[in-house]
Design a protein around this motif. Structure first.
Motif, short mmCIF file in Angstrom:
data_model
loop_
_atom_site.label_atom_id
_atom_site.label_comp_id
_atom_site.label_asym_id
_atom_site.label_seq_id
_atom_site.Cartn_x
_atom_site.Cartn_y
_atom_site.Cartn_z
N ALA A 1 0.87 -1.05 -0.08
CA ALA A 1 -0.16 -0.04 0.19
C ALA A 1 1.00 1.45 -0.13
O ALA A 1 0.63 2.31 -0.97
N GLY A 2 1.90 1.24 0.74
CA GLY A 2 3.00 2.46 0.75
C GLY A 2 3.54 2.81 -0.57
O GLY A 2 3.71 3.98 -0.98
N CYS A 3 3.83 1.49 -1.14
CA CYS A 3 4.41 1.74 -2.29
C CYS A 3 3.61 2.34 -3.46
O CYS A 3 3.94 3.41 -4.15
N VAL A 4 2.19 2.01 -3.20
CA VAL A 4 1.22 2.28 -4.49
C VAL A 4 0.85 3.64 -4.07
O VAL A 4 0.89 4.42 -5.21
N GLU A 5 0.91 4.06 -2.92
CA GLU A 5 0.42 5.53 -2.58
C GLU A 5 1.59 6.39 -2.90
O GLU A 5 1.19 7.54 -3.54
N GLY A 6 2.55 6.03 -2.68
CA GLY A 6 3.68 6.94 -2.98
C GLY A 6 4.01 6.88 -4.56
O GLY A 6 4.05 8.33 -5.12
N ARG A 7 3.65 6.08 -5.33
CA ARG A 7 3.59 6.22 -6.73
C ARG A 7 2.54 7.12 -7.45
O ARG A 7 2.69 7.73 -8.29
N LEU A 8 1.24 6.82 -6.57
CA LEU A 8 0.08 7.62 -6.91
C LEU A 8 0.32 9.08 -6.76
O LEU A 8 0.00 10.08 -7.79
N ARG A 9 1.16 9.37 -5.83
CA ARG A 9 1.46 10.70 -5.44
C ARG A 9 2.43 11.34 -6.48
O ARG A 9 2.10 12.44 -6.92
N GLU A 10 3.44 10.73 -6.83
CA GLU A 10 4.30 10.93 -7.44
C GLU A 10 3.75 11.20 -9.26
O GLU A 10 3.84 12.30 -9.75
#
Length: 167
Positions: A117-126
């Motif tokens: 989830a953290g990886c996905v959230e980070g990529r979505l923010r980017e």
């Protein structure tokens, strides 16, 4: 909704605008009015809610803005097999999506799921930042490709949320 026509929006301003419009249009305010006025109020209130929902989420906001910027072009949310999906033409993107999907499928604990989830959230923010810059710099085609990628990441995010729900 009274917001500027751009990807970056102030969520508080959006919420304030939504509340203001709902106060004016809500069907409860028209209970003593004619049938036509009540129907109009219901329709307009529903439109305000739909607009608020679309503008609140970055992906739907970006897709809406893309339809405004490229009115005749196929949008990033269309599924036309005749057109190449620029997002999936990028091998690094495909590798990242595949890897996270595999990590999510293999995750056995809530901690492992939260890491995905953290990886996905980070990529979505980017991606959100990249989409904003593309629109701000007048590059809607680039925004389109980024929004296609955002769709894939959002899909993984939805699966992550399902896995995080208590059973």
């Amino acid at each position: 909704m009274g917001c500027p026509r751009r990807f970056r929006l102030d969520p508080k301003r959006l919420q304030s605008s939504h509340r203001r419009l709902q106060r004016a249009l809500h069907p409860d305010n028209f209970s003593q009015s004619s049938d036509a006025e009540r129907r109009y109020s219901e329709e307009q209130s529903a439109l305000v809610n739909a607009a608020y929902g679309a503008l609140l989420r970055p992906l739907s906001r970006g897709l809406y803005l893309l339809r405004l910027e490229l009115p005749g072009a196929q949008a990033a949310d269309d599924d036309d097999e005749g057109e190449v999906d620029q997002a999936t033409a990028n091998p690094a993107f495909l590798r990242d999506v595949l890897e996270l999907n595999e990590q999510l499928a293999a995750a056995e604990s809530q901690a492992e799921i939260r890491r995905v989830a953290g990886c996905v959230e980070g990529r979505l923010r980017e991606l959100g930042e990249e989409v904003a810059r593309a629109f701000e710099q007048g590059r809607p085609q680039e925004a389109r490709t980024l929004l296609q990628q955002m769709k894939y990441w959002s899909s993984i995010e939805d699966r992550v949320k399902e896995r995080l729900l208590p059973t």
